[in-house]
Design a protein around this motif. Sequence first.
Motif, PDB file in Angstrom:
ATOM      1  N   ALA A  98     -48.473  51.529 -30.249  1.00 21.86           N
ATOM      2  CA  ALA A  98     -49.016  51.031 -31.517  1.00 21.86           C
ATOM      3  C   ALA A  98     -49.279  49.543 -31.363  1.00 21.86           C
ATOM      4  O   ALA A  98     -48.513  48.832 -30.709  1.00 21.86           O
ATOM      5  N   ALA A  99     -50.368  49.081 -31.958  1.00 25.54           N
ATOM      6  CA  ALA A  99     -50.755  47.675 -31.859  1.00 25.54           C
ATOM      7  C   ALA A  99     -50.231  46.897 -33.064  1.00 25.54           C
ATOM      8  O   ALA A  99     -50.291  47.368 -34.204  1.00 25.54           O
ATOM      9  N   PHE A 100     -49.700  45.714 -32.785  1.00 24.35           N
ATOM     10  CA  PHE A 100     -49.205  44.804 -33.814  1.00 24.35           C
ATOM     11  C   PHE A 100     -49.786  43.425 -33.546  1.00 24.35           C
ATOM     12  O   PHE A 100     -49.898  43.007 -32.387  1.00 24.35           O
ATOM     13  N   THR A 101     -50.108  42.716 -34.619  1.00 26.72           N
ATOM     14  CA  THR A 101     -50.576  41.343 -34.443  1.00 26.72           C
ATOM     15  C   THR A 101     -49.382  40.456 -34.096  1.00 26.72           C
ATOM     16  O   THR A 101     -48.226  40.816 -34.340  1.00 26.72           O
ATOM     17  N   GLY A 102     -49.687  39.292 -33.573  1.00 22.82           N
ATOM     18  CA  GLY A 102     -48.656  38.338 -33.215  1.00 22.82           C
ATOM     19  C   GLY A 102     -47.767  37.939 -34.379  1.00 22.82           C
ATOM     20  O   GLY A 102     -46.659  37.437 -34.170  1.00 22.82           O
ATOM     21  N   ASP A 103     -48.232  38.189 -35.605  1.00 22.95           N
ATOM     22  CA  ASP A 103     -47.419  37.883 -36.790  1.00 22.95           C
ATOM     23  C   ASP A 103     -46.084  38.624 -36.772  1.00 22.95           C
ATOM     24  O   ASP A 103     -45.133  38.213 -37.427  1.00 22.95           O
ATOM     25  N   PHE A 104     -46.019  39.745 -36.029  1.00 22.94           N
ATOM     26  CA  PHE A 104     -44.832  40.594 -36.027  1.00 22.94           C
ATOM     27  C   PHE A 104     -44.212  40.772 -34.642  1.00 22.94           C
ATOM     28  O   PHE A 104     -43.372  41.635 -34.447  1.00 22.94           O
ATOM     29  N   VAL A 105     -44.617  39.941 -33.696  1.00 24.53           N
ATOM     30  CA  VAL A 105     -44.135  40.086 -32.316  1.00 24.53           C
ATOM     31  C   VAL A 105     -43.087  39.017 -32.015  1.00 24.53           C
ATOM     32  O   VAL A 105     -43.264  37.850 -32.343  1.00 24.53           O
ATOM     33  N   LEU A 106     -42.002  39.461 -31.376  1.00 26.18           N
ATOM     34  CA  LEU A 106     -40.915  38.571 -30.979  1.00 26.18           C
ATOM     35  C   LEU A 106     -40.729  38.651 -29.469  1.00 26.18           C
ATOM     36  O   LEU A 106     -41.107  39.638 -28.840  1.00 26.18           O
ATOM     37  N   ASP A 107     -40.068  37.659 -28.934  1.00 30.16           N
ATOM     38  CA  ASP A 107     -39.594  37.715 -27.564  1.00 30.16           C
ATOM     39  C   ASP A 107     -38.556  38.827 -27.490  1.00 30.16           C
ATOM     40  O   ASP A 107     -37.701  38.958 -28.368  1.00 30.16           O
ATOM     41  N   VAL A 108     -38.596  39.648 -26.451  1.00 34.21           N
ATOM     42  CA  VAL A 108     -37.709  40.806 -26.358  1.00 34.21           C
ATOM     43  C   VAL A 108     -36.233  40.410 -26.327  1.00 34.21           C
ATOM     44  O   VAL A 108     -35.386  41.110 -26.899  1.00 34.21           O
ATOM     45  N   ASP A 109     -35.895  39.290 -25.716  1.00 30.32           N
ATOM     46  CA  ASP A 109     -34.492  38.865 -25.688  1.00 30.32           C
ATOM     47  C   ASP A 109     -34.001  38.479 -27.083  1.00 30.32           C
ATOM     48  O   ASP A 109     -32.886  38.813 -27.473  1.00 30.32           O
ATOM     49  N   ARG A 110     -34.847  37.799 -27.830  1.00 30.02           N
ATOM     50  CA  ARG A 110     -34.483  37.448 -29.210  1.00 30.02           C
ATOM     51  C   ARG A 110     -34.315  38.712 -30.044  1.00 30.02           C
ATOM     52  O   ARG A 110     -33.373  38.841 -30.834  1.00 30.02           O
ATOM     53  N   ALA A 111     -35.229  39.664 -29.875  1.00 32.61           N
ATOM     54  CA  ALA A 111     -35.146  40.914 -30.623  1.00 32.61           C
ATOM     55  C   ALA A 111     -33.851  41.666 -30.288  1.00 32.61           C
ATOM     56  O   ALA A 111     -33.177  42.184 -31.185  1.00 32.61           O
ATOM     57  N   TRP A 112     -33.495  41.719 -29.015  1.00 27.64           N
ATOM     58  CA  TRP A 112     -32.259  42.395 -28.625  1.00 27.64           C
ATOM     59  C   TRP A 112     -31.040  41.690 -29.227  1.00 27.64           C
ATOM     60  O   TRP A 112     -30.098  42.341 -29.680  1.00 27.64           O
ATOM     61  N   ASN A 113     -31.061  40.367 -29.258  1.00 30.06           N
ATOM     62  CA  ASN A 113     -29.955  39.626 -29.878  1.00 30.06           C
ATOM     63  C   ASN A 113     -29.821  39.964 -31.355  1.00 30.06           C
ATOM     64  O   ASN A 113     -28.708  40.057 -31.884  1.00 30.06           O
ATOM     65  N   LEU A 114     -30.948  40.179 -32.038  1.00 29.54           N
ATOM     66  CA  LEU A 114     -30.905  40.568 -33.445  1.00 29.54           C
ATOM     67  C   LEU A 114     -30.293  41.955 -33.616  1.00 29.54           C
ATOM     68  O   LEU A 114     -29.526  42.193 -34.548  1.00 29.54           O
ATOM     69  N   VAL A 115     -30.625  42.864 -32.704  1.00 23.07           N
ATOM     70  CA  VAL A 115     -30.019  44.201 -32.750  1.00 23.07           C
ATOM     71  C   VAL A 115     -28.505  44.075 -32.576  1.00 23.07           C
ATOM     72  O   VAL A 115     -27.726  44.680 -33.313  1.00 23.07           O
ATOM     73  N   HIS A 116     -28.105  43.287 -31.615  1.00 19.14           N
ATOM     74  CA  HIS A 116     -26.673  43.084 -31.368  1.00 19.14           C
ATOM     75  C   HIS A 116     -25.998  42.485 -32.607  1.00 19.14           C
ATOM     76  O   HIS A 116     -24.935  42.954 -33.032  1.00 19.14           O
ATOM     77  N   ASP A 117     -26.616  41.462 -33.198  1.00 16.67           N
ATOM     78  CA  ASP A 117     -26.057  40.840 -34.409  1.00 16.67           C
ATOM     79  C   ASP A 117     -25.946  41.853 -35.547  1.00 16.67           C
ATOM     80  O   ASP A 117     -24.958  41.875 -36.276  1.00 16.67           O
ATOM     81  N   PHE A 118     -26.960  42.692 -35.692  1.00 16.02           N
ATOM     82  CA  PHE A 118     -26.973  43.725 -36.726  1.00 16.02           C
ATOM     83  C   PHE A 118     -25.760  44.645 -36.581  1.00 16.02           C
ATOM     84  O   PHE A 118     -25.101  44.985 -37.558  1.00 16.02           O
ATOM     85  N   THR A 119     -25.450  45.033 -35.368  1.00 17.96           N
ATOM     86  CA  THR A 119     -24.332  45.952 -35.159  1.00 17.96           C
ATOM     87  C   THR A 119     -22.986  45.271 -35.356  1.00 17.96           C
ATOM     88  O   THR A 119     -22.008  45.935 -35.679  1.00 17.96           O
TER      89      THR A 119
END
Length: 133
Positions: A98-119
């Motif tokens: 699925a295509a997303f504009t840059g408005d919704f794209v994060l660096d994968v490491d930052r995104a993984w850190n958010l998942v970790h924080d969420f848990t």
Amino acid sequence: MSVVWAATSPESGLFHPVERRSEMGDLSDRFNDLRSRGQGYVEVRLPNREFPVLTLAFRDDHAVVHLVSDTERVSLLMGDGTVPSGAEVEVPIIDDLAAFTGDFVLDVDRAWNLVHDFTQTSADHPLGEWCEV
């Protein structure tokens, strides 16, 4: 801490929708395995609640994070400037790109850190700016 998760199978490259309950370390191992393969899709929630569910879809160094608050509400995490807002990035959502504009794209490491924080924090709304879809 225990989490409930489902993710892309490293063997088939397809999403395996059967949820597993495990320690965060097992989910981290799966994420790292998928990361070494270049892409994947992960859904995670806390064991004592059906919602919220956080999803992480990534391809190479780009990721998109969804928050499913309940059966009616889904939000996208705003991007971190990794990709210009006019550019598009494709990531796997379940089994399709699925295509997303840059408005919704994060660096994968930052995104993984958010998942970790969420848990770890059990927050209903992880830190960041969300856009309901």
